[in-house]
Design a protein around this motif. Structure first.
Motif, PDB file in Angstrom:
ATOM      1  N   ASP A  21      76.477  19.160   4.267  1.00  0.00           N
ATOM      2  CA  ASP A  21      76.844  18.847   2.884  1.00  0.00           C
ATOM      3  C   ASP A  21      76.097  19.715   1.875  1.00  0.00           C
ATOM      4  N   ALA A  22      75.664  20.904   2.299  1.00  0.00           N
ATOM      5  CA  ALA A  22      74.909  21.790   1.401  1.00  0.00           C
ATOM      6  C   ALA A  22      75.801  22.404   0.318  1.00  0.00           C
ATOM      7  N   LEU A  23      77.049  22.694   0.657  1.00  0.00           N
ATOM      8  CA  LEU A  23      77.949  23.376  -0.268  1.00  0.00           C
ATOM      9  C   LEU A  23      78.482  22.365  -1.290  1.00  0.00           C
ATOM     10  N   LYS A  24      78.251  22.613  -2.574  1.00  0.00           N
ATOM     11  CA  LYS A  24      78.652  21.683  -3.630  1.00  0.00           C
ATOM     12  C   LYS A  24      79.826  22.200  -4.463  1.00  0.00           C
ATOM     13  N   VAL A  25      79.775  23.478  -4.876  1.00  0.00           N
ATOM     14  CA  VAL A  25      80.809  24.096  -5.725  1.00  0.00           C
ATOM     15  C   VAL A  25      81.154  23.159  -6.888  1.00  0.00           C
ATOM     16  N   ASP A  26      80.140  22.788  -7.645  1.00  0.00           N
ATOM     17  CA  ASP A  26      80.264  21.850  -8.759  1.00  0.00           C
ATOM     18  C   ASP A  26      80.174  22.633 -10.068  1.00  0.00           C
ATOM     19  N   THR A  55      78.026  20.961 -13.126  1.00  0.00           N
ATOM     20  CA  THR A  55      76.566  21.084 -13.100  1.00  0.00           C
ATOM     21  C   THR A  55      76.113  22.514 -12.867  1.00  0.00           C
ATOM     22  N   GLY A  56      77.047  23.396 -12.530  1.00  0.00           N
ATOM     23  CA  GLY A  56      76.676  24.775 -12.228  1.00  0.00           C
ATOM     24  C   GLY A  56      76.001  24.930 -10.883  1.00  0.00           C
ATOM     25  N   THR A  57      76.205  23.957  -9.998  1.00  0.00           N
ATOM     26  CA  THR A  57      75.569  23.997  -8.676  1.00  0.00           C
ATOM     27  C   THR A  57      76.582  24.448  -7.632  1.00  0.00           C
ATOM     28  N   PHE A  58      76.363  25.613  -7.096  1.00  0.00           N
ATOM     29  CA  PHE A  58      77.239  26.088  -6.024  1.00  0.00           C
ATOM     30  C   PHE A  58      76.779  25.541  -4.681  1.00  0.00           C
ATOM     31  N   THR A  59      75.460  25.600  -4.438  1.00  0.00           N
ATOM     32  CA  THR A  59      74.898  25.141  -3.176  1.00  0.00           C
ATOM     33  C   THR A  59      73.608  24.377  -3.455  1.00  0.00           C
ATOM     34  N   ASP A  60      73.396  23.301  -2.731  1.00  0.00           N
ATOM     35  CA  ASP A  60      72.143  22.557  -2.803  1.00  0.00           C
ATOM     36  C   ASP A  60      71.100  23.336  -2.001  1.00  0.00           C
ATOM     37  N   VAL A 108      77.014  33.071   5.207  1.00  0.00           N
ATOM     38  CA  VAL A 108      78.374  32.519   5.271  1.00  0.00           C
ATOM     39  C   VAL A 108      78.285  30.995   5.366  1.00  0.00           C
ATOM     40  N   PRO A 109      78.953  30.258   4.471  1.00  0.00           N
ATOM     41  CA  PRO A 109      78.923  28.794   4.552  1.00  0.00           C
ATOM     42  C   PRO A 109      79.504  28.298   5.875  1.00  0.00           C
ATOM     43  N   PRO A 110      79.208  27.057   6.248  1.00  0.00           N
ATOM     44  CA  PRO A 110      79.680  26.519   7.531  1.00  0.00           C
ATOM     45  C   PRO A 110      81.195  26.628   7.678  1.00  0.00           C
ATOM     46  N   SER A 111      81.613  27.079   8.840  1.00  0.00           N
ATOM     47  CA  SER A 111      83.038  27.250   9.137  1.00  0.00           C
ATOM     48  C   SER A 111      83.538  26.049   9.932  1.00  0.00           C
ATOM     49  N   PRO A 112      84.845  25.977  10.184  1.00  0.00           N
ATOM     50  CA  PRO A 112      85.391  24.784  10.862  1.00  0.00           C
ATOM     51  C   PRO A 112      84.733  24.457  12.200  1.00  0.00           C
TER      52      PRO A 112
END
Length: 453
Positions: A174-179, A182-187, A209-213
């Motif tokens: 759950d690291a990837l936020k893309v919010d 709040t301007g938060t792409f990643t925690d 690279v963010p987590p893939s499937p």
């Protein structure tokens, strides 16, 4: 009767051993040819297509073998990895597997590339882990010394371990936020630096690279030497084997025993046997196809091919005696296959050449009409404990004939593992919901506070 048979199709980006029987020997460099071919496999319901690869070619005495260049034996060849993005865009179900050598590429490069491919394929990518084939040529090409066989496996173990650390340990689920609000792409608290200080590789940093499937691509392996079987039991999820049924039965039992000893479970690996199929409407037509395929291969051609896999010069040995050398740092599988190990008979050099002349690295083919060949294939699965077949290409009989004549009969008998839309490659092999490495796989130990997949 087997429960479900898994099917993959084998290819290389090369001219093929029987290029002189092909209408267009250069089609291996035609992108549309591969798009059409793999779409055809997907429509037929195959589980995956596998592209083997190597920087090597037949070498003896530190030089390319002229006959290999002249006759097109394991030469020339191109890079199949660049195909996968095109295939990802033109298919949506079939698994896409390719080879990358742990002797050539660094783990950081492999991890980044396969993580990207896993995104582009929506989780349908697999990595065939090899320590190298044609290793003498590869070492010469890169200006390196030939690494000893067991040392290559030690390097491969560490290579895969670091790759797993990067895939499984860099990002929490759950690291990837893309919010945007709040301007938060990643925690940043959920992205972790990997630190590795090993014998062959060092690293401190993160996989970008963010987590893939699948997180980790489905891991394939093909070496069946004793060292190779242990490597498979440690890391692989699918294994390719190629030998006569008695030998394959022993190899599969040994791999499953090693899996059990590792605590992974006897069914943690899907084992696929290389299968060459000469099938036609009648038995007589099938036999004629088989004879046409063998007819133009000489013993000298067979010796070149054997040198590619082992580094041994059979034509310099006494043809009527067993191998004068039973170990090679270039490759051990096709030495053990004929030297009396694993219960197989010890053959003379002439017998080895004749076997390579007929079957190359494969076992004896399945020959006959559709009912005969289907019966043979099912009997092979039942006798050996294999989970399916890796279909081998042959101009005079192979994947196309299998799809036309055998696949409908297997489907009629209800024994196929049909490819399903929306599944990752790992799920296609092991069932829906199994998109991630199981907890029993050593890669799972690198996960940090991950939420359930």
């Amino acid at each position: 009767m087997p429960t479900k048979i898994t099917l993959g199709a084998f290819h290389t980006l090369g001219v093929g051993a029987k290029w002189y029987l092909t209408e267009d020997p250069m089609r291996y460099l035609d992108l549309q040819h591969w798009i059409d071919t793999v779409k055809g496999y997907e429509e037929a319901g195959l589980d995956f297509v596998f592209f083997a690869d190597s920087y090597g070619y037949p070498v003896l005495h530190d030089h390319v073998i002229p006959l290999a260049v002249e006759r097109g034996i394991q030469f020339p060849a191109a890079d199949p990895t660049v195909l996968l993005t095109a295939l990802a865009a033109t298919t949506d179900r079939i698994g896409l597997v390719t080879t990358v050598s742990t002797m050539i590429e660094k783990p950081q490069t492999v991890a980044r590339r396969f993580a990207t491919l896993d995104h582009f394929t929506k989780g349908r990518v697999g990595w065939n882990v090899v320590t190298g084939s044609g290793q003498s040529a590869s070492a010469l090409l890169f200006g390196e010394e030939l690494t000893a066989h067991d040392d290559r496996y030690a390097r491969a173990e560490e290579h895969v371990q670091l790759s797993l650390e990067l895939w499984e340990g860099s990002w929490e689920d759950d690291a990837l936020k893309v919010d945007a609000e709040t301007g938060t792409f990643t925690d940043s608290s959920k992205v972790h630096e990997v630190e590795h200080d090993g014998t062959f590789f060092k690293a401190r940093g993160v996989l970008t690279v963010p987590p893939s499937p699948q997180r980790t691509p489905t891991l394939f392996q093909a070496g069946t030497s004793s060292r190779g079987r242990q490597f498979a039991a440690d890391f692989a999820e699918a294994v390719f084997v190629a030998a006569e049924p008695d030998t394959v039965t022993k190899q599969i039992a040994d791999i499953r025993d090693r899996l059990e000893a590792n605590g992974r479970g006897r069914d943690a690996i899907s084992i696929l046997a290389a299968g060459t199929f000469f099938v036609a409407a009648t038995h007589e037509e099938a036999v004629a196809k088989r004879e046409a395929a063998v007819g133009r291969t000489s013993l000298e051609d067979a010796a070149v091919l054997y040198a590619y896999f082992t580094g041994l010069d059979l034509m310099s040995m006494d043809l009527d005696k067993p191998l004068a050398q039973t170990n090679s740092d270039q490759g051990q599988t096709n030495i053990d296959r004929f030297s009396g190990k694993d219960g197989a008979p010890a053959l003379t050099v002439r017998q080895i050449l004749e076997e390579f002349q007929r079957n190359s690295v494969m076992a004896s083919p399945f020959v006959g009409d559709p009912i005969e060949v289907t019966d043979q294939a099912i009997a092979y699965i039942e006798a050996t404990g294999a989970d399916g077949f890796l279909l081998q290409p042959e101009v005079a009989g192979g994947q196309d004939d299998f799809l036309e004549f055998v696949l409908p009969e297997l489907r009629r008998r209800g024994v196929l593992n049909e490819s399903q839309p929306g599944l990752t490659l790992r799920e296609q092999l092991f069932g829906a919901g199994n998109n991630r490495l199981p907890e029993t796989h050593p890669g799972a130990a690198f996960r940090k506070n991950s939420i359930p997949a």
